[in-house]
Design a protein around this motif. Structure first.
Motif, PDB file in Angstrom:
ATOM      1  N   VAL A  93       4.481   0.238   1.198  1.00 49.67           N
ATOM      2  CA  VAL A  93       4.734  -0.470   2.448  1.00 49.67           C
ATOM      3  C   VAL A  93       3.937  -1.769   2.467  1.00 49.67           C
ATOM      4  N   THR A  94       4.536  -2.799   3.048  1.00 50.73           N
ATOM      5  CA  THR A  94       3.799  -4.052   3.207  1.00 50.73           C
ATOM      6  C   THR A  94       4.121  -4.653   4.570  1.00 50.73           C
ATOM      7  N   GLY A 125      14.171  10.794   7.512  1.00 51.76           N
ATOM      8  CA  GLY A 125      13.835  11.863   8.448  1.00 51.76           C
ATOM      9  C   GLY A 125      12.610  12.670   8.088  1.00 51.76           C
ATOM     10  N   LYS A 126      11.939  12.295   6.970  1.00 52.07           N
ATOM     11  CA  LYS A 126      10.742  13.043   6.606  1.00 52.07           C
ATOM     12  C   LYS A 126       9.601  12.072   6.367  1.00 52.07           C
ATOM     13  N   ILE A 127       8.389  12.592   6.500  1.00 50.81           N
ATOM     14  CA  ILE A 127       7.235  11.741   6.201  1.00 50.81           C
ATOM     15  C   ILE A 127       7.002  11.784   4.701  1.00 50.81           C
ATOM     16  N   ARG A 174       0.837  -1.208   0.000  1.00 51.68           N
ATOM     17  CA  ARG A 174       0.000   0.000   0.000  1.00 51.68           C
ATOM     18  C   ARG A 174       0.866   1.250   0.000  1.00 51.68           C
ATOM     19  N   ASP A 175       0.301   2.330  -0.559  1.00 50.75           N
ATOM     20  CA  ASP A 175       0.911   3.651  -0.389  1.00 50.75           C
ATOM     21  C   ASP A 175       0.581   4.136   1.013  1.00 50.75           C
ATOM     22  N   MET A 176       1.632   4.401   1.799  1.00 54.27           N
ATOM     23  CA  MET A 176       1.407   4.783   3.194  1.00 54.27           C
ATOM     24  C   MET A 176       2.335   5.939   3.549  1.00 54.27           C
ATOM     25  N   PRO A 177       1.921   6.781   4.512  1.00 58.36           N
ATOM     26  CA  PRO A 177       2.870   7.765   5.043  1.00 58.36           C
ATOM     27  C   PRO A 177       3.944   7.032   5.834  1.00 58.36           C
TER      28      PRO A 177
END
Lengths: 381, 500
Positions: B461-462, B454-456, B446-449
């Motif tokens: 991500v899985t 050091g940055k969001i 998934r696309d996740m924050p």
């Protein structure tokens, strides 16, 4: 306290103990002056107000006893609110129209109506119907707040008929009073009534008996501002009066009603009082409020302060007070006798007024019910 | 009723709305006390409130029938009061002086059949939670209703019975008949029947153009019922008022198959019984055997697989990978094979006295097929190049979906991957295939924050879920293995170079 923070809710002591309100007779029975409101009663009129208060309380107590004895199905007690009802009820002129809730027994009495009238409703032998036009007193409204709309519509009708502002000859101008409570102030109906009354400048006085509880919900669950201040948002004046002060309640109501009849539009009156008893006989207030709160209000009793006033002013003696007690007991006994002798309603009468010309469905139901009634060994109860 | 006597019994009233009982909390008077009208005599607690009951009559208390703590039905006498205490002593005997509640008053509370009981949901009727619907408050507990005694209807003899409404105990079978078309000429002599042939000479009725059932009298709920059950209202003869069609008419039409319009009749108990066999039976046996044999531990790791996904894109762009199916699962498989090389104990099985560590990886890929769960494995997957692995996986899944997986394809697996991500879920706790020491669940990407340098940032991500057999693999080994899988997927290039 941070800006915008609500007041603490964990104890009612945090709320201002004595709110700003119009008061003419304090709990000690002393007359106090107010820059805008005053009364000019004769000695006899002061004594009459006391008599009204005592009789209304006695009638209420008798009805509560009748319910406990199985003679009434339910009763909504006005205990503690006698001054708000007698003061406002006596302030009405004969041509004025009142729209009560189901608790306005004191207003009903002050309109000169036989107090037996609503008891058939609470005994369950009829539907509580009477001719509102005859008594200038609408039927008890069970639906919370609905009567404020009825009152506003009625007042708009007065406008349309021109029975206002001297349009009907001097002295005959009419005004309307709508009773409701702090709980009803949260109802959509009540707010709609405010909008219409404000916009159409209806000659109606909204008389809110703030008795601090909507059944079990305390006032802080109804509003963040004093209720009377809500009127400003609807474009008409609001005033708070000591609801346990029969003189102030009378003065404020009389002024607001006269303003309305003179074409000055609506007023919201918040009568700040306390429901000393249960919401109805089906309710147990000890489950949601503390004894010390009730005790603090006992000191502000609406009858006690008039008793003190009459005594201190030398307007009444013990003979007068005992004669009032006797009169109240007589009225209550008479009420009891008539409640116990109310005829059982004919069960078939439920079908009589459903349709003027009958209906196949009602006819069928009537037939079935006849058979059902006939099926009991003892016959119809 | 008894004749009016000087001793009156006070029955416990309904103190709320529809209450049926109350508990005597405290007596405020005792036998022999002189009492006044409305003097509080007893405290009673009901489902709604604890209240004082004021005396209904002045007089002297003769008898108190129920002690404190007793729960009394509404209508039961609780106290007897001599209303003429100055009229001399009470007679020793006789109904009025009897200390027990009178028979008549007891009869009034006898249980009778609950005919005419208030319907559920109405005030006074039963409400959800076994309570009685009331206007204010919590409502009383539901108890057996007490009713006035009823006359036993003598069959056909009583005029009252005749007058009683004809409500059949069971729905009378109504045979629906075809309504005659309103404009069709019908000979009085000719009986109308469903089979009556329509004469071709009959004039075409304009009513025939109207929607079906439009001219039929039926209430909307009945129309809805008919629609749901597939009943043509126009084909029924109504038995209701003014010939309207009732609910019973519609239900009778459904119950009469001869008159139905050919649709299957809704019958049965709305349950389906499926024999357990084949793949379902095998899966069940395997799962039970595994779950109750191998002590499972499951660990989870959420990883940023953005670099892996970019690597996949680059692989797809290579000229000789054009016709190969390339999916994230491929890189996960590669990561598993690389990690197993570093931790061979994960690729093992429990053999009672021994732990069998395998030098080959038969990599199982769980596949959902029409037949159910199938887990074919890629034999000696560790020896394959990435391209060979991709080809093997494509073929394996295709064969499984086609239902042509052979038993030998499914036996001998040493490590399994279950790709639950294809169903859009994040992860799960997989159950080990029997004989295997570990299984990996691969969730959706998934696309996740995500905190990246050091940055969001929005990253791909899985979540990985690894179950392992604790008899063989301890938490440390399982964790290191899972950590390596994550490291590979976060930076596959570095892992391949470093571990290769």
């Amino acid at each position: 306290m941070a800006k915008g923070q609500p007041p603490a809710r964990d104890g009612r002591d945090d709320i201002a103990p004595e709110p700003e309100f119009v008061q003419l007779l304090n709990p000690e029975g002393e007359r106090v002056e107010h820059p805008e409101y005053s009364v000019d009663f004769s000695d006899e009129e002061y004594r009459d107000l006391y008599r009204d208060l005592v009789i209304v309380r006695k009638l209420d107590k008798e009805a509560t006893a009748l319910q406990r004895q199985g003679e009434l199905a339910i009763w909504a007690s006005l205990l503690g609110q006698e001054a708000a009802q007698v003061g406002s009820g006596r302030a009405l002129r004969p041509q004025d129209m009142a729209f009560p809730t189901y608790r306005e027994h004191g207003v009903l009495y002050c309109r000169g109506i036989d107090p037996i009238m609503p008891l058939s409703l609470f005994r369950g032998v009829d539907y509580g119907g009477w001719d509102p036009a005859k008594y200038k007193f609408n039927m008890y409204t069970i639906v919370i707040g609905a009567q404020t709309l009825h009152a506003t519509g009625y007042a708009m009708g007065i406008n349309l008929d021109g029975r206002i502002g001297g349009g009907n000859g001097s002295g005959d101008d009419e005004a309307v009073i709508a009773y409701f409570g702090d709980g009803a102030s949260s109802q959509g109906d009540v707010n709609e009534a405010f909008v219409w009354a404000g916009v159409f400048h209806a000659p109606v006085v909204f008389f809110c008996q703030n008795n601090q509880y909507a059944i079990s919900e305390p006032l802080e669950r109804q509003t963040r501002v004093p209720l009377y201040q809500r009127a400003a948002g609807f474009g008409f004046p609001g005033v708070r009066v000591d609801g346990n002060d029969v003189l102030a309640t009378y003065a404020v109501t009389r002024a607001a009603m006269d303003n309305a009849r003179h074409g000055q539009g609506p007023t919201l009156i918040e009568a700040y009082t306390y429901r000393m008893g249960a919401h109805t006989t089906s309710d147990d207030p000890t489950r949601y409020r503390i004894a010390s709160e009730v005790e603090s209000w006992q000191a502000k009793d609406p009858i006690l302060r008039v008793h003190r006033f009459l005594t201190n002013q030398g307007l009444a003696d013990d003979a007068f007070f005992s004669s009032v007690e006797e009169q109240a007991a007589e009225v209550a006994t008479h009420l009891r006798e008539r409640v116990l002798s109310m005829p059982e309603p004919d069960p078939m009468s439920v079908f009589d007024n459903a349709y003027p010309n009958g209906s196949p469905l009602i006819d069928e139901e009537r037939e079935r019910f006849v058979a059902y009634q006939a099926s009991f060994a003892e016959g119809a109860h | 009723m008894r004749p009016v006597s000087r001793v009156k019994e006070f029955n416990l009233p309904d103190l709320g709305e529809g209450l049926t009982e109350g508990e005597i909390l405290k007596w405020l008077v005792a036998a022999g006390d002189l009492i006044t009208l409305n003097q509080p005599i007893v405290e009673v607690e009901t489902a709604k409130a604890a209240v004082e009951i004021p005396a209904k009559w002045a007089g002297r208390v003769v008898t108190i029938f129920h002690q404190e703590g007793e729960t009394i039905d509404v209508g039961t006498p609780i106290i007897a009061i001599d209303t003429q205490p100055d009229a001399g002593p009470l007679p020793d005997s006789g109904p009025s002086g009897h200390p027990e509640p009178s028979a008549a008053s007891l009869a009034a509370v006898e249980v009778a059949p609950a005919e005419g009981a208030v319907e559920p949901g109405l005030i006074g009727g039963p409400a959800p939670g076994g309570r009685t619907a009331v206007l204010v408050g919590y409502g009383p507990k539901t108890v057996t209703a007490k009713r006035r005694p009823r006359v036993q209807p003598a069959a056909q003899s009583s005029p009252q019975a005749q007058a009683a409404p004809a409500v059949p105990q069971q729905p009378a079978p109504v045979i629906p008949a075809v309504r005659p078309a309103p404009t069709a000429p019908v000979s009085p002599a000719a009986p109308v029947s469903p089979a009556a042939p329509v004469s071709p000479a009959a004039p075409v009725s304009p009513a025939g153009l109207a929607p079906k059932g439009a001219g039929v009298l039926a209430k909307p709920p009945v129309r809805k019922l008919a629609k749901d059950l597939g009943v043509d209202l126009a084909a029924l003869v109504g038995t209701g008022p003014q010939g309207s069609i009732t609910r019973d008419d519609v239900q009778a039409a459904v119950a009469a198959p001869a008159a139905s319009n050919g649709r299957p009749v809704v019958t049965g108990d709305r349950e389906q019984r499926i024999p357990v066999k084949g793949v379902r039976k095998l899966t069940a046996e395997n799962m039970v055997s595994s779950a109750f044999t191998a002590p499972h531990v499951t660990e989870f790791l959420t990883v940023d697989v953005t670099r892996s996904m970019r690597a996949l894109e680059r692989i797809k762009a290579l000229p000789d990978w054009q016709d190969v199916r390339v999916s994230p699962l491929l890189l996960v498989a590669k990561a598993v094979l690389a990690a197993i090389r570093r931790y061979p104990m994960v690729n093992s099985s429990w053999d009672g006295d021994h732990i069998v560590v395998k030098d080959y990886v038969n990599l199982g890929i769980a596949a959902a097929t029409e037949r159910g769960l199938v887990v074919p494995n890629i034999k000696d997957a560790g020896a394959l190049s990435l391209r060979e692995l991709a080809d093997a996986m494509t073929g394996l899944v295709r064969t499984a979906r086609a239902g042509r997986t052979s038993p030998s394809d499914m036996s001998g697996g040493t490590f399994t991957i279950t790709n639950v991500g294809v169903f859009g879920v994040d992860t799960g706790t997989p159950i080990l295939p029997p004989g295997e020491a570990a299984i990996l669940a691969f969730g959706s990407v998934r696309d996740m924050p995500w905190v990246h340098k050091g940055k969001i940032k929005i990253r791909q991500v899985t979540t990985l879920g690894l179950s392992f057999d604790h008899r063989i693999i301890d938490g440390e080994l399982g964790s290191m293995f899972l950590r390596d899988l994550g490291a590979f997927l976060e930076d596959p290039e570095a892992a391949l170079l470093a571990w290769g």
